[in-house]
Design a protein around this motif. Structure first.
Motif, mmCIF file in Angstrom:
data_model
loop_
_atom_site.group_PDB
_atom_site.id
_atom_site.type_symbol
_atom_site.label_atom_id
_atom_site.label_comp_id
_atom_site.label_asym_id
_atom_site.label_seq_id
_atom_site.Cartn_x
_atom_site.Cartn_y
_atom_site.Cartn_z
ATOM 1 N N LEU A 57 52.252 33.486 40.362
ATOM 2 C CA LEU A 57 51.107 34.210 41.134
ATOM 3 C C LEU A 57 49.633 33.768 40.682
ATOM 4 O O LEU A 57 49.594 33.344 39.409
ATOM 5 N N SER A 58 49.023 33.538 41.687
ATOM 6 C CA SER A 58 47.625 33.011 41.189
ATOM 7 C C SER A 58 46.541 34.233 41.893
ATOM 8 O O SER A 58 46.883 34.698 43.009
ATOM 9 N N PHE A 59 45.789 34.542 41.009
ATOM 10 C CA PHE A 59 44.500 35.429 41.546
ATOM 11 C C PHE A 59 43.168 34.743 41.516
ATOM 12 O O PHE A 59 42.880 33.918 40.575
ATOM 13 N N GLU A 60 42.407 35.157 42.355
ATOM 14 C CA GLU A 60 40.982 34.483 42.470
ATOM 15 C C GLU A 60 40.289 35.539 43.376
ATOM 16 O O GLU A 60 40.973 36.504 43.612
ATOM 17 N N VAL A 61 39.242 35.246 43.396
ATOM 18 C CA VAL A 61 38.180 35.899 44.269
ATOM 19 C C VAL A 61 37.616 35.274 45.427
ATOM 20 O O VAL A 61 37.391 33.900 45.426
ATOM 21 N N ASP A 62 37.961 35.441 46.696
ATOM 22 C CA ASP A 62 37.615 34.596 47.911
ATOM 23 C C ASP A 62 36.333 34.452 47.977
ATOM 24 O O ASP A 62 35.368 35.390 47.761
ATOM 25 N N ASP A 63 36.016 33.396 48.322
ATOM 26 C CA ASP A 63 34.376 32.834 48.077
ATOM 27 C C ASP A 63 33.461 33.448 49.219
ATOM 28 O O ASP A 63 32.359 33.683 49.248
ATOM 29 N N VAL A 64 34.171 33.560 50.343
ATOM 30 C CA VAL A 64 33.439 34.340 51.616
ATOM 31 C C VAL A 64 33.438 35.871 51.588
ATOM 32 O O VAL A 64 32.305 36.311 51.815
ATOM 33 N N PHE A 65 34.551 36.420 51.391
ATOM 34 C CA PHE A 65 34.697 37.678 51.438
ATOM 35 C C PHE A 65 34.542 38.672 50.343
ATOM 36 O O PHE A 65 34.144 39.912 50.141
ATOM 37 N N LYS A 66 34.602 37.722 49.271
ATOM 38 C CA LYS A 66 34.327 38.439 47.884
ATOM 39 C C LYS A 66 35.494 39.372 47.240
ATOM 40 O O LYS A 66 35.150 40.442 46.681
ATOM 41 N N THR A 67 36.595 39.234 47.964
ATOM 42 C CA THR A 67 37.739 40.083 47.702
ATOM 43 C C THR A 67 38.694 39.661 46.666
ATOM 44 O O THR A 67 38.726 38.065 46.834
ATOM 45 N N TYR A 68 39.252 40.147 46.039
ATOM 46 C CA TYR A 68 40.142 39.765 45.127
ATOM 47 C C TYR A 68 41.533 39.489 45.779
ATOM 48 O O TYR A 68 42.126 40.094 46.753
ATOM 49 N N MET A 69 41.952 38.161 45.356
ATOM 50 C CA MET A 69 43.126 37.877 46.384
ATOM 51 C C MET A 69 44.476 37.503 45.327
ATOM 52 O O MET A 69 44.168 36.993 44.064
ATOM 53 N N VAL A 70 45.566 37.476 45.827
ATOM 54 C CA VAL A 70 46.736 36.973 45.173
ATOM 55 C C VAL A 70 47.361 35.707 46.032
ATOM 56 O O VAL A 70 47.512 36.131 47.430
ATOM 57 N N LEU A 71 47.860 34.763 45.620
ATOM 58 C CA LEU A 71 48.439 33.818 46.343
ATOM 59 C C LEU A 71 49.797 33.247 45.744
ATOM 60 O O LEU A 71 49.789 33.319 44.401
ATOM 61 N N LEU A 72 50.728 33.235 46.623
ATOM 62 C CA LEU A 72 52.052 32.900 46.057
ATOM 63 C C LEU A 72 53.003 32.354 47.053
ATOM 64 O O LEU A 72 52.504 32.243 48.361
ATOM 65 N N ILE A 114 47.247 37.323 50.013
ATOM 66 C CA ILE A 114 46.923 38.881 50.215
ATOM 67 C C ILE A 114 45.887 39.309 49.343
ATOM 68 O O ILE A 114 45.619 39.153 48.200
ATOM 69 N N PRO A 115 45.112 39.955 50.279
ATOM 70 C CA PRO A 115 43.828 40.599 49.346
ATOM 71 C C PRO A 115 44.349 41.874 48.815
ATOM 72 O O PRO A 115 44.748 42.838 49.073
ATOM 73 N N ILE A 116 44.140 41.878 47.142
ATOM 74 C CA ILE A 116 44.398 43.037 46.435
ATOM 75 C C ILE A 116 43.660 44.061 46.587
ATOM 76 O O ILE A 116 44.077 45.333 46.492
ATOM 77 N N ASP A 117 42.282 43.858 47.160
ATOM 78 C CA ASP A 117 41.488 44.978 47.269
ATOM 79 C C ASP A 117 42.067 46.132 48.340
ATOM 80 O O ASP A 117 41.676 47.396 48.295
ATOM 81 N N PHE A 118 42.958 45.769 49.235
ATOM 82 C CA PHE A 118 43.346 46.666 50.289
ATOM 83 C C PHE A 118 44.580 47.238 49.851
ATOM 84 O O PHE A 118 45.226 47.810 50.659
ATOM 85 N N MET A 119 45.299 46.938 48.476
ATOM 86 C CA MET A 119 46.407 47.307 48.034
ATOM 87 C C MET A 119 46.237 48.834 47.377
ATOM 88 O O MET A 119 45.068 49.074 46.846
ATOM 89 N N ASP A 120 47.305 49.898 47.653
ATOM 90 C CA ASP A 120 46.853 51.125 47.238
ATOM 91 C C ASP A 120 46.836 51.071 45.533
ATOM 92 O O ASP A 120 47.572 50.382 44.980
ATOM 93 N N GLY A 121 46.094 51.967 45.009
ATOM 94 C CA GLY A 121 45.825 51.793 43.518
ATOM 95 C C GLY A 121 44.869 50.912 43.087
ATOM 96 O O GLY A 121 44.461 50.960 41.659
ATOM 97 N N PHE A 122 44.352 50.028 43.742
ATOM 98 C CA PHE A 122 43.350 49.124 43.329
ATOM 99 C C PHE A 122 41.866 49.454 42.961
ATOM 100 O O PHE A 122 41.664 50.138 44.012
ATOM 101 N N HIS A 123 41.410 49.199 42.046
ATOM 102 C CA HIS A 123 40.002 49.232 41.684
ATOM 103 C C HIS A 123 39.407 48.159 40.780
ATOM 104 O O HIS A 123 40.051 47.755 39.880
#
Length: 149
Positions: A57-72, A114-123
Motif C-alpha cells: 500500500l502507498s499512502f500520500e496526500v493528493d497535490d490538487v485535492f489535499k486528500t489522503y490517498m491509498v494507492l495499490l 482511493i481517498p481515505i478521507d471518505f472512508m468510515d472512521g477516518f480523521h
C-alpha cells in the motif's frame, strides 16, 4: 489486523527515490506527516496484505485535492470491474468522494487510487497505523464483496 514482516519506505513523490527506510515504530507517527511533507509518499509492504489481494500500500496526500490517498495494485480479474466500482461508490462517503481504478493488462491487476478521507472512521488526528487499519478493513470488505459475486 496483525502486521507481519512490515517493510516501510518514505519516498520522494517526484523522483520516487528513497528518503529513508523506517521501522515499525514509525507507524505511530500522525498521518498528518504526509501533509507536513507533501513531497513524500509512504510505501508499506507486508505478507499480511495478501489477505486483501495486494502486496503493498502507498499512502500520500493528493497535490490538487489535499486528500489522503491509498494507492495499490488489487489482484483480482478484470471481470470484477462492476463489483469494484459499485463497492467504491457505495462505501466512500461525502459529496466530493472520488476514486480512480483502471485495469493493467500487463500486470493483471487493478490500479486503485482511493481517498481515505471518505472512508468510515477516518480523521486526520490518527496515527499511520490507525489509518492503515481503517484502509485494511475497507479493502478486506471490498475483497469479500468481490468473492461473493
Amino acid at each position: 489486523m496483525e502486521l507481519t514482516d512490515v517493510y516501510i519506505e518514505r519516498c520522494d513523490k517526484d523522483s520516487e527515490e528513497l528518503i529513508s527506510n523506517e521501522n515499525q515504530t514509525f507507524l505511530t507517527t500522525s498521518i498528518q506527516h504526509l501533509k507536513q511533507n507533501m513531497n513524500e509518499f509512504l510505501y508499506i509492504e507486508s505478507p499480511t496484505f495478501e489477505n486483501i489481494k495486494t502486496d503493498a500500500l502507498s499512502f500520500e496526500v493528493d497535490d490538487v485535492f489535499k486528500t489522503y490517498m491509498v494507492l495499490l495494485g488489487f489482484k483480482v480479474q478484470k471481470k470484477h470491474a462492476d463489483g469494484i466500482k459499485r463497492y467504491l461508490t457505495e462505501h466512500l462517503h461525502g459529496e466530493n468522494a472520488f476514486y480512480s481504478c483502471s485495469f493493467s493488462g500487463e500486470e493483471g491487476l487493478w490500479e486503485l487510487n482511493i481517498p481515505i478521507d471518505f472512508m468510515d472512521g477516518f480523521h486526520e488526528n490518527q496515527s499511520i497505523e490507525q489509518v492503515l487499519s481503517i484502509t485494511y478493513h475497507f479493502l478486506e470488505q471490498l475483497s469479500k464483496s468481490i468473492a461473493q459475486q
